[in-house]
Design a protein around this motif. Sequence first.
Motif, PDB file in Angstrom:
ATOM      1  N   ASN A  87       0.739  -1.370   0.159  1.00 13.38           N
ATOM      2  CA  ASN A  87       0.204   0.055   0.139  1.00 13.38           C
ATOM      3  C   ASN A  87       0.887   1.307  -0.108  1.00 13.38           C
ATOM      4  OD1 ASN A  87       0.875  -0.491   2.512  1.00 13.38           O
ATOM      5  ND2 ASN A  87      -0.991  -0.214   3.595  1.00 13.38           N
ATOM      6  N   ASP A  88       2.022   1.199   0.460  1.00 11.63           N
ATOM      7  CA  ASP A  88       2.920   2.317   0.548  1.00 11.63           C
ATOM      8  C   ASP A  88       3.299   2.772  -0.723  1.00 11.63           C
ATOM      9  OD1 ASP A  88       4.775   0.254   0.477  1.00 11.63           O
ATOM     10  OD2 ASP A  88       5.796   0.848   2.265  1.00 11.63           O
ATOM     11  N   SER A  89       3.252   2.064  -1.745  1.00 15.48           N
ATOM     12  CA  SER A  89       3.715   2.236  -3.124  1.00 15.48           C
ATOM     13  C   SER A  89       2.540   2.508  -3.963  1.00 15.48           C
ATOM     14  CB  SER A  89       4.526   0.920  -3.600  1.00 15.48           C
ATOM     15  OG  SER A  89       5.349   0.699  -2.832  1.00 15.48           O
ATOM     16  N   MET A  90       1.394   2.570  -3.608  1.00 15.89           N
ATOM     17  CA  MET A  90       0.168   2.740  -4.574  1.00 15.89           C
ATOM     18  C   MET A  90       0.383   4.248  -4.958  1.00 15.89           C
ATOM     19  SD  MET A  90      -1.205  -0.176  -4.966  1.00 15.89           S
ATOM     20  CE  MET A  90      -2.740   0.038  -5.611  1.00 15.89           C
ATOM     21  N   ASP A  91       0.567   5.213  -4.127  1.00 19.00           N
ATOM     22  CA  ASP A  91       0.579   6.467  -4.507  1.00 19.00           C
ATOM     23  C   ASP A  91       1.466   6.766  -5.578  1.00 19.00           C
ATOM     24  OD1 ASP A  91       0.302   9.116  -4.783  1.00 19.00           O
ATOM     25  OD2 ASP A  91       0.650   9.551  -2.561  1.00 19.00           O
ATOM     26  N   LYS A  92       2.708   6.584  -5.356  1.00 19.86           N
ATOM     27  CA  LYS A  92       3.547   6.657  -6.398  1.00 19.86           C
ATOM     28  C   LYS A  92       3.484   6.059  -7.825  1.00 19.86           C
ATOM     29  CE  LYS A  92       8.731   6.574  -7.136  1.00 19.86           C
ATOM     30  NZ  LYS A  92      10.045   5.931  -6.476  1.00 19.86           N
ATOM     31  N   ILE A  93       3.208   4.676  -7.605  1.00 17.98           N
ATOM     32  CA  ILE A  93       2.992   3.981  -9.040  1.00 17.98           C
ATOM     33  C   ILE A  93       1.966   4.436  -9.743  1.00 17.98           C
ATOM     34  CG2 ILE A  93       1.803   1.926  -8.010  1.00 17.98           C
ATOM     35  CD1 ILE A  93       4.648   1.696 -10.727  1.00 17.98           C
ATOM     36  N   SER A  94       0.819   4.552  -9.089  1.00 16.49           N
ATOM     37  CA  SER A  94      -0.621   4.830  -9.788  1.00 16.49           C
ATOM     38  C   SER A  94      -0.193   6.420 -10.618  1.00 16.49           C
ATOM     39  CB  SER A  94      -1.634   4.843  -8.961  1.00 16.49           C
ATOM     40  OG  SER A  94      -1.388   6.080  -8.043  1.00 16.49           O
ATOM     41  N   VAL A  95       0.222   7.429  -9.843  1.00 21.21           N
ATOM     42  CA  VAL A  95       0.594   8.710 -10.574  1.00 21.21           C
ATOM     43  C   VAL A  95       1.601   8.569 -11.409  1.00 21.21           C
ATOM     44  CG1 VAL A  95       1.325  10.824  -9.888  1.00 21.21           C
ATOM     45  CG2 VAL A  95      -0.219   9.887  -8.197  1.00 21.21           C
ATOM     46  N   GLU A  96       2.463   7.737 -11.439  1.00 29.92           N
ATOM     47  CA  GLU A  96       3.542   7.616 -12.444  1.00 29.92           C
ATOM     48  C   GLU A  96       2.922   6.940 -13.768  1.00 29.92           C
ATOM     49  OE1 GLU A  96       8.062   5.612 -13.109  1.00 29.92           O
ATOM     50  OE2 GLU A  96       7.088   5.331 -11.468  1.00 29.92           O
ATOM     51  N   MET A 101       1.025   8.152 -19.243  1.00 33.54           N
ATOM     52  CA  MET A 101      -0.035   8.276 -20.162  1.00 33.54           C
ATOM     53  C   MET A 101      -0.072   9.649 -20.874  1.00 33.54           C
ATOM     54  SD  MET A 101      -3.920   7.207 -19.331  1.00 33.54           S
ATOM     55  CE  MET A 101      -5.020   7.505 -20.509  1.00 33.54           C
ATOM     56  N   LYS A 102       0.152  10.583 -20.104  1.00 35.21           N
ATOM     57  CA  LYS A 102       0.064  11.944 -20.303  1.00 35.21           C
ATOM     58  C   LYS A 102       1.259  12.436 -21.439  1.00 35.21           C
ATOM     59  CE  LYS A 102      -0.130  16.914 -18.956  1.00 35.21           C
ATOM     60  NZ  LYS A 102      -0.251  17.665 -17.538  1.00 35.21           N
ATOM     61  N   LYS A 200      -5.441  13.095  -7.561  1.00 40.22           N
ATOM     62  CA  LYS A 200      -4.088  13.117  -8.402  1.00 40.22           C
ATOM     63  C   LYS A 200      -4.366  12.718  -9.833  1.00 40.22           C
ATOM     64  CE  LYS A 200      -0.915  13.390  -4.497  1.00 40.22           C
ATOM     65  NZ  LYS A 200       0.008  12.410  -4.070  1.00 40.22           N
ATOM     66  N   ILE A 201      -4.850  11.515  -9.920  1.00 38.92           N
ATOM     67  CA  ILE A 201      -5.190  11.005 -11.110  1.00 38.92           C
ATOM     68  C   ILE A 201      -6.075  11.701 -12.127  1.00 38.92           C
ATOM     69  CG2 ILE A 201      -6.201   8.891 -12.344  1.00 38.92           C
ATOM     70  CD1 ILE A 201      -4.993   7.268  -9.997  1.00 38.92           C
ATOM     71  N   GLU A 202      -7.126  12.173 -11.218  1.00 43.17           N
ATOM     72  CA  GLU A 202      -8.224  12.882 -11.984  1.00 43.17           C
ATOM     73  C   GLU A 202      -7.703  14.190 -12.712  1.00 43.17           C
ATOM     74  OE1 GLU A 202     -12.710  14.677 -10.731  1.00 43.17           O
ATOM     75  OE2 GLU A 202     -10.871  14.697  -9.308  1.00 43.17           O
ATOM     76  N   SER A 203      -6.707  14.662 -11.978  1.00 41.71           N
ATOM     77  CA  SER A 203      -6.013  16.199 -12.396  1.00 41.71           C
ATOM     78  C   SER A 203      -5.260  15.906 -13.837  1.00 41.71           C
ATOM     79  CB  SER A 203      -5.035  16.636 -11.403  1.00 41.71           C
ATOM     80  OG  SER A 203      -4.444  17.932 -12.088  1.00 41.71           O
ATOM     81  N   ILE A 204      -4.384  14.740 -13.703  1.00 41.91           N
ATOM     82  CA  ILE A 204      -3.794  14.286 -14.905  1.00 41.91           C
ATOM     83  C   ILE A 204      -4.836  13.934 -16.236  1.00 41.91           C
ATOM     84  CG2 ILE A 204      -2.071  12.571 -15.822  1.00 41.91           C
ATOM     85  CD1 ILE A 204      -1.141  12.130 -12.475  1.00 41.91           C
ATOM     86  N   LEU A 205      -5.649  13.194 -15.841  1.00 40.68           N
ATOM     87  CA  LEU A 205      -6.797  12.649 -16.973  1.00 40.68           C
ATOM     88  C   LEU A 205      -7.175  13.845 -17.387  1.00 40.68           C
ATOM     89  CD1 LEU A 205      -8.229   9.667 -15.447  1.00 40.68           C
ATOM     90  CD2 LEU A 205      -6.639   9.745 -17.302  1.00 40.68           C
ATOM     91  N   GLY A 206      -7.738  14.903 -16.549  1.00 39.62           N
ATOM     92  CA  GLY A 206      -8.186  16.211 -17.071  1.00 39.62           C
ATOM     93  C   GLY A 206      -7.401  17.036 -17.877  1.00 39.62           C
ATOM     94  N   SER A 207      -6.032  16.745 -18.031  1.00 42.51           N
ATOM     95  CA  SER A 207      -5.027  17.576 -18.627  1.00 42.51           C
ATOM     96  C   SER A 207      -4.404  16.851 -19.856  1.00 42.51           C
ATOM     97  CB  SER A 207      -4.061  18.179 -17.795  1.00 42.51           C
ATOM     98  OG  SER A 207      -3.246  16.957 -17.133  1.00 42.51           O
ATOM     99  N   LEU A 208      -5.160  15.755 -20.168  1.00 47.37           N
ATOM    100  CA  LEU A 208      -4.505  14.775 -21.292  1.00 47.37           C
ATOM    101  C   LEU A 208      -4.479  15.615 -22.509  1.00 47.37           C
ATOM    102  CD1 LEU A 208      -5.648  11.156 -20.445  1.00 47.37           C
ATOM    103  CD2 LEU A 208      -3.312  11.924 -20.444  1.00 47.37           C
TER     104      LEU A 208
END
Length: 465
Positions: A87-96, A101-102, A200-208
């Motif tokens: 669980n301590d890796s989920m933030d980093k790997i998912s955002v990366e 993708m962007k 964080k993911i939502e923000s990235i997807l919104g700027s794709l």
Amino acid sequence: IYQSDKMEIWFKQDNTFKQPKACMYLKLYCNDLGFGNQIETYLLLDIWVKLFNESLREMLYLASTAALTVSFSMDSEGPEVYISGFNDSMDKISVELFEKMKEFDPSNMKEYFENVHEKMLRNLKNFYKNQPYEQGVSFQNALMKKGGDNCHPDDEIKALEKIKFQHLLDFHKNWFKTMRSECLVVGNMSDQKTISIGQKIESILGSLREGANPLPKELIPEIRVLSIPPGSTWFYEHPIRSTDPNNKDSNSAIISLFQYDKETPYNRILMAILANYLKEPCFDKLRTDEQLGYIVTGFNAEMRGILNYLIIVQSNVHGPQYLSQRILSFIDSMRSRIKSLTEEEFQKYVESVRVKIAQKDLSIKQEASRYWYEVNTHRYVFDRKEQSLKQLARARKQDLVWLFEEIFYKNRKLLETHVISEDHMEENVLIKSERMQIERNLHQISSPEWFKRRLPLYPDYNSML
């Protein structure tokens, strides 16, 4: 735990396994470029996903060394992300992953595009090397579902042959302009951290893409199931295409789909009991006694909220029209047997279903997969196991008999998919001619598109609305 016009997040705290692990699922919905109605767009997305995964090769390798599983795949509704690990890796790997993708640019991947395109085309053309019953399953989906990737393999081949590298580049620029996502996280994390990752993911997807807009729920592409009129039987024929003149397939196959109705908690349980009751007799009668073929199976199946019972037979001794008669004869033979079923015998079938439903999840991954089914189908029945056991406790033999009569006799809605070997063609034509004269409500389907234009559709019960 979180909802906006772009994203919904579902969260389940791990209170069972108590391990420092988590699983994340995320589905991306988009209707750009006619996705959901045009097979060309679906194929372009499939290619895009394969190229994107190639660009992720180094990241995926590093993730695996850190005991993380990361996949970016797709189904008939769009791309799906799956991440599991500590669980301590989920933030980093998912955002990366979504940052990658962007940043992704396929313009320098023409050679890899050509390889992917060639392999996809080869696989589609090799479709006719599959077992006849496997071909039948694909034809059945093309017949019964409207939307998504449900079309005839020949139509996919024609569409794929027209796709060039420039089409992919144009697709890349114009895809993901209108989008929403749905996410599930299960594991040893807090809801605040889960929301933080999701935003964080939502923000990235919104700027794709420049000028991107959220996709309203009502505009998410639908996949709808055809509603077969009660009292009617339809059959679709497809001759086996020989890919090797020196090694012709002597097997024919039939898939008999008896459509029931929209799923309810109780009739879903009754269907499970019915399938359990018919499973062994179906095999014994059609495989062991009549020796029709090595592949014989009967089972219940849910198709976007619609319940069905199916029988599949693959045979090297008879064609589909003969097999159809034997399947219906088998159903006839079970009609009196089910009525004479004792209460003790009925309870044995009920108990068998209960054992299957009550099985415990053995890992966070299993638990997450079970909950993802609820989110991905938009049923959100997260206590389905408990509800199903309650419904099972009220199951009655007379209701099972009623269901049997309803599906197979009173309101029979039957679709037969026939895959015919050259060895059985003559027999098949003869029996078909006899059936067409005798059975008043028997209809032959000329093509999947012909069928879809003539039958009504159920609502999409997997819709997010």
